[in-house]
Design a protein around this motif. Structure first.
Motif, PDB file in Angstrom:
ATOM      1  N   ASP A   1      39.737   5.118  10.625  1.00  0.00           N
ATOM      2  CA  ASP A   1      40.527   6.006   9.757  1.00  0.00           C
ATOM      3  C   ASP A   1      39.725   7.239   9.378  1.00  0.00           C
ATOM      4  O   ASP A   1      40.258   8.356   9.343  1.00  0.00           O
TER       5      ASP A   1
ATOM      6  N   ARG B   1      38.616  -0.663  10.770  1.00  0.00           N
ATOM      7  CA  ARG B   1      39.751   0.179  10.362  1.00  0.00           C
ATOM      8  C   ARG B   1      39.282   1.354   9.512  1.00  0.00           C
ATOM      9  O   ARG B   1      39.726   2.486   9.673  1.00  0.00           O
TER      10      ARG B   1
ATOM     11  N   GLY C   1      43.266   3.552  16.267  1.00  0.00           N
ATOM     12  CA  GLY C   1      43.226   2.590  15.165  1.00  0.00           C
ATOM     13  C   GLY C   1      42.955   1.204  15.708  1.00  0.00           C
ATOM     14  O   GLY C   1      42.833   1.001  16.921  1.00  0.00           O
ATOM     15  N   THR C   2      42.866   0.228  14.812  1.00  0.00           N
ATOM     16  CA  THR C   2      42.607  -1.145  15.269  1.00  0.00           C
ATOM     17  C   THR C   2      43.726  -1.624  16.196  1.00  0.00           C
ATOM     18  O   THR C   2      43.492  -2.432  17.095  1.00  0.00           O
TER      19      THR C   2
END
Length: 1579
Positions: free
Chosen positions: A509, A505, A549-550
């Motif tokens: 990010d 993450r 994103g995850t």
């Protein structure tokens, strides 16, 4: 590297010479109640769990409360978190003390001793030492938000080693605007450990009179806003001695906002502060010297031999800060050291008497600013790890799990160059394919694009396209990135998984911040200009495709799983991926969020989410109860921040585009709070912002917002409606969406609570001042409710309070702005945290007071599936089908059926006794001498009994809906229906009971004269026989039996001639029936009266045939090139046949009783006709039809009743009754003449002629209810739904076309036969009914024996009185034949005692004989003899209202007799209702549950021959609810049958075979059976 070093220590193994310090640490941890967590580190789930401390306001009472109190406040980002102090007894009594007026200076000087308080830094140090890396990270993030300093180097007073808290700070992201960007209004947003900004360190050498930390706070605060970033001695508990925190280096950051008037420094700077004397912490000091741009050394007295200052290689970085006012200050020493170090005046800062604090701070600030502007030493915190390693300082990221997690995450992210291309190559399944699948799924439910294509063919083509897309997904190999991702989260070590996901993450990010910052700025600018919607849409699309994103990896995992599920069983891919839901469920338990709604495609991967939740259910079972809290609000109004603050969680919060879709995570509930909430977990759902008005035209946003709001409101137990800024322009838009969602929930039985949160309201009196605004809000809510109600066609909802419980005064929260000042240097507003905390307590309180019980996780899964399936339909309310609701409804029906049957059974028994009492009138010991009085008495008694039972039913219903279990709140909307059914049942039974009692009493009354004549004749015969005996005895000769027979014959003939046998008056039943028919029709108008003049004797001789005339006939031929419906004529004929059959059943029942005719019989028949005509009133007929039908039925009934009347008179003819006993009288005459003992004979005669028929009659009266009760215990008769499921399953297993045809075309007849078969099957062995029969026989024997015993107690009475007494005792139970009794009494000279003894023997023999007889009698024979026919009662129960779907004729399954809405679980193809296309004559395959969501139209008699849209069918059939199938496979049952018997149905309906879609032919019997279970919610 020093990764092999351990920062943990064991309290049992103290190094030599360190026992004092270990004791200090051990002692402190024990004081704080943290000793166990030193080894077993505190985890996030433990910290975030909701316990009693989290929801109570009690301040810490002892030291062991302090750490938890700090944590609780910190997790809610409360800036007062460091103000931790125990409330001593002295504190609590301070008010009382202050009231003492006397002077006590000693008391004023008493303060807290040093042992009473703990320094906040010790608490922080202890918590960091006792927490795992993820709690440390969370603490550091929250401390940073509060503008607290964060540990940079964490000391360990056992090992004398510090740890660089690099990992702990990884999550801190800061956004700021340096001077260089102030013009462009740009900003920098980055992870703080990666920011290359200068660091200024502040340290202390020896003792220092200046408070270094306080000075630092003043340096960092501007004139408008002071904040205690660092703990200092003047703060609460700041003066307490530090026990374990010396050696800690804290860090904070000063970040400019781009406004020269506010910024203290124009460029960003990190500020470090080392606690303790650098003499004791040389390593930490050395670390700061090597990593800082400048080191400010605070001192009072400089030792001339201070090697720490003189031997350093970094003397140019050193700035000496001293106070000239200190008594230990030595200017000479300062000069020597400064000279030795080569320092200039710029490097020395002295506070003199002439300088006040403000001037001193200004000088210090200028020096720092000068360093910032001129330094080249800019080192990111991440880079300082190398320095730490060189100095032997541990680095928290060096643990193997963290390093492995980083390695795995880097392996995935280091290959990302172009995000868009990366997603296409590595995550291909969630792209365009998933969006197309989403479109197809919604189209399957909405059928907007069907055009002129056949509906079922179109649905089949959609299925085919879906299969092709799944096939395309399966054609992709799993990418190396996804393999790596799945492999990493499959690790058995929870820590490794957590580190990997956090690293992933963080990396993603960081990438997103780099790639998307420009797009986000463009997006923001375009949003301000409402003219550029197309550009906004383009940027929105770019943002969506470029963000990564995850959640995208989990989304891909979900698609991999869903695609594999479509493969055949045991396919390698399916086996390989079947563990994925469990992995995800484990992560949910670890505290990671699960994406419920994919924000990019606006869809839920239902199979994936369902299986994850199923696995979660298994993992936590039996601790699986959950309550759900959801937040809804306009975009960018701080919804995620609100949840994060409230529950300490970490939903993604970032600039630019916010949360997409909806995410859920779990919070554990502690054992103490479980007692309040009755649940194990709290589920928190964070949602994408509902779009603001200027974006309303993008992406069908209103529809999307409605879907999202409906789903999350439906899932939640309480919904927080977040409105930023009071009375904002967005309010109306969000209110409309939210109110719509609440209305939908109310209509489907869910009652979520809501709280409105108004953010950015700073005035302390906001709640009072906004009373007017609250009234305005309620007014707007009412308006929105009316608008939503109109859209959903539920106009009965006039105001918001009709939809849900809402009080404007308690349902609104006013929360001040998040930041106290101007970010980025503003801490979180204490008022914000406090108000959010109050809201949290309120929410917990509301959840604790919830009427309904918490759902378990599997039920939450069911809600998710059913809500989303319904959301995909355009008409949510009519489309909603939920197995939990169905289950709750079925339970309610089952319970109500039990109560209803107990009521009926009790009344059956009561009526049986009452009829017996009437039958025995004259012999029973009742004080009432008049039959009319007896009737009135019984009617009053019946009314009392009925009222008692009605109240019991209604009380049971009320009690049922008060319980918390069983989801009863979901079916509360049906409460009134069932209450009405209870009242209606009372009325029906009352009418029936009154009729039965009246008929029995009137028949008894009519028989009284006949009975009187019979008695008189019998008495006359008895007298003549006695005279004959006397005459014969006078002859004093022995007479043979032949001679006695001659004498008796002569006497008999002579006496019979002398007796007057007046012929009984025969009534004309036709006259009576005609009168009641005319009475029934007299309110129907003159034409009806004219028609009713027809002679009834001529009616009902031939089968009834209905022929349509007039406009109906014209309409029938007005069809062209469209489907031809089942003819009106045929439908009316079927209705007529059903009414005739029902009435014939009534007539047959009356005739079997072999009673005399009574007027209530025809009244009951006419009532039945009227009732059935009313039920079928949508089948339009005229008065001619009604009159002719009633004449037909009444004519036929009158003929049968006439015969019954004649038969009754014939059986009860006095001459015939007398003649029947002639042989018996003769035998008695001879016995008396010969003085034979009659005891045995008379005992047998009384038993066989009087008692046995009465006992058999009692068994036959009682057995019917027993059989019904037994059948009702079987599941197939428990509810109408289960009955339908059972009958359809039976049909499927037989696979017989003729059975299906009978079921469809002659539904009621088939059902009656089927019920009878089930009864015969259930009671096929004699033992089944024998138990009931034996019980009733034994009951009778006991009553007889008791009666004999009581009669024996009356001494000295003759046998006749003895028998009379027995009969009176049995009068309420056994109906003893008056004729048999009268005959028995004649010429009876038996001895009473002997007779009683013999009678007991005979009764015993009779009982055994009856038992033998019952074992030989078949169930069919038994059913024929019963007074209450089980098959008829069960039929009435399962047939319900008798309504059938107006399109496909499927029977209504609604519970209770007085429901207001008809529905059925499973609709059929219209072909089975004999629908065919007019031009081709082919049977129609369309199913009404699909038609009602399509754009097709229909016409029929009810529409007056005009076309009407299927979607608006309720305008024509307002009582029907035709919901779309519960799933797309639900109607597979009838599709399978239609495909199998297509040609047979075509022949039967005189049509051509239907064009069967290919998909239908593939449905197997097993799939058809499974679809039945789905449709009827059978588990």
């Amino acid at each position: 590297m020093t990764s092999n070093l351990k920062s943990d220590f064991s309290m049992d193994n103290k190094p030599a010479g360190e026992s004092g310090k270990v004791a200090k640490l051990e002692s402190l941890l024990r004081d704080l109640g943290l000793e166990q967590h030193y080894k077993e580190k505190l985890s996030l789930s433990k910290v975030l769990q909701i316990d009693e401390k989290a929801i109570t306001d009690e301040p810490p009472k002892c030291k062991s409360d302090l750490a938890w109190y700090f944590l609780k406040k910190l997790m809610m980002v409360n800036v007062t978190a460091r103000n931790v102090k125990c409330t001593s007894v002295g504190d609590s009594n301070c008010d009382a003390a202050s009231e003492d007026i006397g002077l006590n200076l000693d008391h004023l000087l008493d303060g807290l001793t040093i042992d009473d308080t703990l320094n906040p830094l010790d608490i922080v140090t202890a918590l960091f030492l006792c927490s795992d890396g993820f709690v440390q990270q969370e603490m550091a993030l929250k401390m940073s938000m509060c503008q607290f300093s964060v540990p940079l180097l964490l000391p360990n007073c056992d090992t004398k080693q510090s740890t660089l808290m690099l990992w702990a700070m990884r999550d801190i992201v800061k956004k700021y605007r340096p001077q260089s960007l102030s013009e462009s209004k740009g900003f920098i947003e980055e992870q703080i450990v990666l920011s290359k900004i200068p660091m200024i360190s502040f340290v202390r050498l020896g003792e220092c009179s200046l408070s270094k930390s306080e000075m630092l706070n003043k340096v960092l605060s501007n004139s408008q806003q002071y904040h205690d970033t660092f703990v200092h001695r003047e703060m609460e508990c700041g003066d307490s001695s530090r026990r374990i925190s010396n050696g800690m280096a804290e860090i904070t950051w000063y970040l400019p906002c781009g406004n020269k008037n506010i910024d203290v420094f124009n460029e960003p700077v990190a500020v470090a502060n080392l606690r303790g004397d650098i003499v004791s912490f040389e390593t930490e000091y050395s670390f700061l010297c090597q990593t800082s741009a400048a080191v400010f050394v605070f001192f009072d007295n400089l030792d001339l031999d201070c090697r720490l200052l003189t031997n350093t290689q970094h003397s140019e970085k050193i700035f000496l800060v001293g106070s000239h006012q200190s008594k230990d200050f030595s200017l000479d020493a300062l000069k020597k050291i400064a000279t030795k170090m080569g320092l200039t005046n710029k490097n020395v800062i002295i506070k003199t008497k002439q300088k006040n604090d403000a001037e001193f701070i200004k000088g210090l600030r200028e020096t720092v600013n000068n360093v910032i502007e001129n330094t080249s030493v800019k080192m990111a915190i991440e880079q300082t790890a190398d320095v730490a390693h060189e100095l032997g300082i541990l680095v928290d990221e060096d643990c193997p799990e963290c390093q492995l997690g980083k390695k795995n995450a880097d392996a995935i992210t280091e290959k990302i160059q172009d995000t868009f291309k990366y997603k296409e190559e590595k995550l291909p399944l969630q792209g365009q394919i998933w969006k197309e699948l989403t479109h197809l799924e919604k189209e399957e439910y909405r059928l907007r694009e069907v055009g002129s294509e056949n509906l079922e063919d179109y649905k089949a083509s959609l299925k085919k396209k879906k299969r092709q897309l799944r096939k395309k997904q399966n054609s992709y190999d799993i990418s190396d990135a996804m393999s790596c991702f799945v492999s990493a989260i499959s690790s058995e070590k929870e820590k490794e998984r957590r580190y990997f996901l956090k690293w992933l993450r963080i990396n993603l990010d960081n990438l997103s911040r780099e790639k998307l910052s420009d797009l986000r700025e463009q997006y923001k600018k375009k949003c301000e200009n409402s003219e550029t919607k197309k550009e906004i849409k383009d940027i929105d699309r770019q943002l969506s495709s470029s963000s990564l994103g995850t959640e995208h990896f989990f989304r891909e995992m979900g698609q991999l799983y869903e695609a594999s599920v479509s493969l055949p069983e045991k396919h390698p891919s399916q086996i390989q991926l079947q563990q994925l839901p469990k992995l995800c469920a484990e992560l949910l338990l670890d505290g990671f969020p699960l994406e419920l709604v994919d924000g990019d495609s606006s869809n839920i991967p239902l199979r994936w989410v369902s299986d994850v939740l199923s696995q979660l259910h298994q993992l936590v079972h039996p601790k699986n109860k959950i309550l759900v809290v959801t937040v809804l609000g306009v975009q960018s109004t701080g919804k995620s921040t609100l949840l994060n603050t409230m529950f300490g969680v970490q939903f993604a919060v970032s600039s630019g585009r916010c949360t997409r879709g909806a995410f859920m995570l779990l919070i554990r509930i502690s054992e103490d709070v479980k007692k309040i909430l009755n649940c194990d977990f709290l589920v928190i759902i964070d949602t994408e912002g509902l779009k603001s008005p200027e974006l309303a035209q993008l992406d069908d946003s209103y529809e999307h917002d409605n879907e999202l709001a409906t789903l999350v409101v439906g899932l939640s137990d309480i919904t927080i409606i977040n409105i930023a800024m009071e009375n904002s322009t967005e309010m109306k838009d969000i209110l409309q969406i939210v109110v719509h969602a609440f209305l939908r929930m109310k209509e489907v039985g869910k009652k979520p609570k809501c709280q409105f949160v108004h953010q950015n309201v700073s005035d302390v009196s906001a709640h009072e001042k906004n009373m007017r605004d609250r009234k305005l809000l309620l007014q707007q809510l009412n308006e929105m409710t009316q608008a939503a109600a109109k859209m959903e066609r539920k106009e009965e909802n006039k105001g918001f309070t009709d939809v849900m419980e809402y009080c404007p005064n308690t349902g609104n929260w006013y929360i001040p702005g998040l930041w106290n000042g101007n970010p980025p240097m503003a801490p979180v507003n204490a008022g914000y945290s406090e108000e959010v905390y109050k809201l949290k307590k309120k929410i917990i309180h509301i959840l604790g007071k919830c009427e309904s019980s918490a759902n378990d996780i599997s039920e939450f899964k069911e809600w998710t599936e059913s809500l989303w399936n319904a959301v995909k339909h355009e008409n949510f309310i009519f489309s909603f089908r939920n197995s939990l609701v169905a289950d709750a409804y079925m339970k309610l029906c089952t319970e109500f059926n039990k109560w209803e049957w107990n009521f009926k059974k009790d009344m059956y028994a009561w009526v049986t006794n009452a009829e017996t009492t009437i039958s025995n009138f004259g012999t029973v010991a009742v004080p009432i001498q008049n039959i009319g009085e007896l009737l009135n008495h019984l009617k009053t008694e019946a009314s009392i009994e009925l009222s008692k039972w009605e109240k019991t039913l209604l009380d049971n219903l009320t009690k049922y809906f008060k319980q918390k279990e069983g989801h009863v709140y979901l079916v509360e909307g049906y409460k009134e229906d069932f209450a009405n059914s209870a009242k209606s049942l009372r009325r029906e039974i009352e009418s029936s009971v009154t009729n039965q009692l009246t008929a029995a009493a009137d028949i008894k009354q009519g028989m009284q004269e006949v009975d009187r004549i019979k008695k008189k004749h019998t008495k006359e015969i008895e007298n003549r026989v006695c005279e004959l005996i006397e005459e014969c005895r006078k002859k004093k000769v022995t007479m043979t039996d032949q001679e006695l027979d001659r004498e008796f014959e002569e006497m008999w003939n002579k006496t019979v001639k002398e007796l007057r046998f007046s012929e009984q008056k025969l009534s004309n039943i036709f006259t009576s029936v005609s009168y009641h028919l005319r009475e029934n029709l007299k309110h129907k108008g003159g034409h009806a009266r004219e028609l009713s003049q027809k002679q009834l004797e001529e009616c009902g001789k031939v089968p009834f045939k209905y022929t349509a005339e007039g406009w109906i006939e014209k309409l029938k031929h007005n069809v062209s090139k469209v489907l031809n419906t089942q003819s009106h004529e045929k439908a009316v004929q079927k209705m007529a046949d059903d009414i005739i059959a029902a009435c014939q059943q009534l007539v047959t029942g009356k005739m079997e009783r072999k009673n005399n005719y009574h007027d209530t019989y025809i009244q009951e028949i006419l009532h039945t006709i009227d009732n059935m005509l009313r039920i079928n009133q949508d089948l339009k007929t005229d008065i001619d039809f009604e009159v002719s039908l009633k004449q037909h039925i009444c004519g036929k009934a009158a003929r049968q009743f006439q015969k019954m009347h004649e038969d009754f008179l014939r059986v009860n003819d006095p001459y015939k009754c007398l003649s029947q006993n002639k042989t018996k009288f003769c035998a008695d005459f001879k016995d008396v003449f010969n003085e034979r003992d009659q005891c045995q004979k008379k005992a047998e005669e009384f038993t066989n002629q009087c008692l046995r028929p009465a006992v058999e009659d009692f068994v036959n009266r009682s057995l019917g209810p027993d059989i019904i009760g037994e059948m009702l215990t079987t599941q197939q008769f428990s509810t109408r739904m289960f009955f339908q499921y059972s009958i359809l399953l039976d049909l499927l297993s037989k696979g017989n076309f003729e059975s299906y045809l009978r079921y469809i075309c002659k539904y009621e007849a088939y059902v009656k036969t089927w019920i009878l078969d089930r009864i015969e099957e259930h009671f096929s062995s004699y033992s089944s009914t024998f138990e009931f029969e034996n019980r009733h026989v034994q009951s009778c024997i006991n009553s007889i024996n008791d009666a004999v015993k009581k009669a024996k107690t009356r001494k000295g009475c003759i046998l006749k009185i003895f028998v009379d007494n027995i009969c009176k005792e049995l009068g309420n139970k056994l109906a003893i034949s008056q004729d048999a009794l009268s005959a028995f009494m004649i010429l009876n000279n038996a001895n009473q005692e002997d007779f009683a003894h013999r009678l007991s023997e005979c009764v015993k023999e009779m009982a055994e004989d009856l038992r033998q007889k019952f074992t030989r009698t078949t169930i069919q024979m038994k059913l024929n003899r019963l007074h209450v026919k089980p098959q008829n009662e069960l039929f009435t129960k399962v047939i319900g209202c008798g309504k059938q779907c107006p399109f496909c004729s499927a029977p209504c399954e609604a519970g209770g007799s007085h429901h207001t809405e008809h529905w059925t679980s499973l609709h059929r193809p219209e072909a089975l209702g004999a629908y065919r296309w007019y031009d081709t004559k082919k049977l129609v395959t369309n199913i009404c549950s699909s038609l009602v969501i399509s754009n097709s139209s229909f016409f029929c008699v009810a529409t007056n021959g005009k076309w009407h849209p299927h979607k608006r069918y309720t305008e024509i059939y307002p009582d029907w609810k035709i919901a779309p199938d519960i799933s797309l496979q639900a109607s597979d049952y009838w599709k399978h049958i239609m495909a199998k018997f297509n040609n047979n149905f075509a022949d039967a309906f005189n049509a051509n075979p239907a064009d069967i879609p290919r998909e239908w032919t593939k449905i197997t019997q097993k799939q058809a059976e499974q679809s039945l279970k789905v449709s009827f919610s059978i588990k």
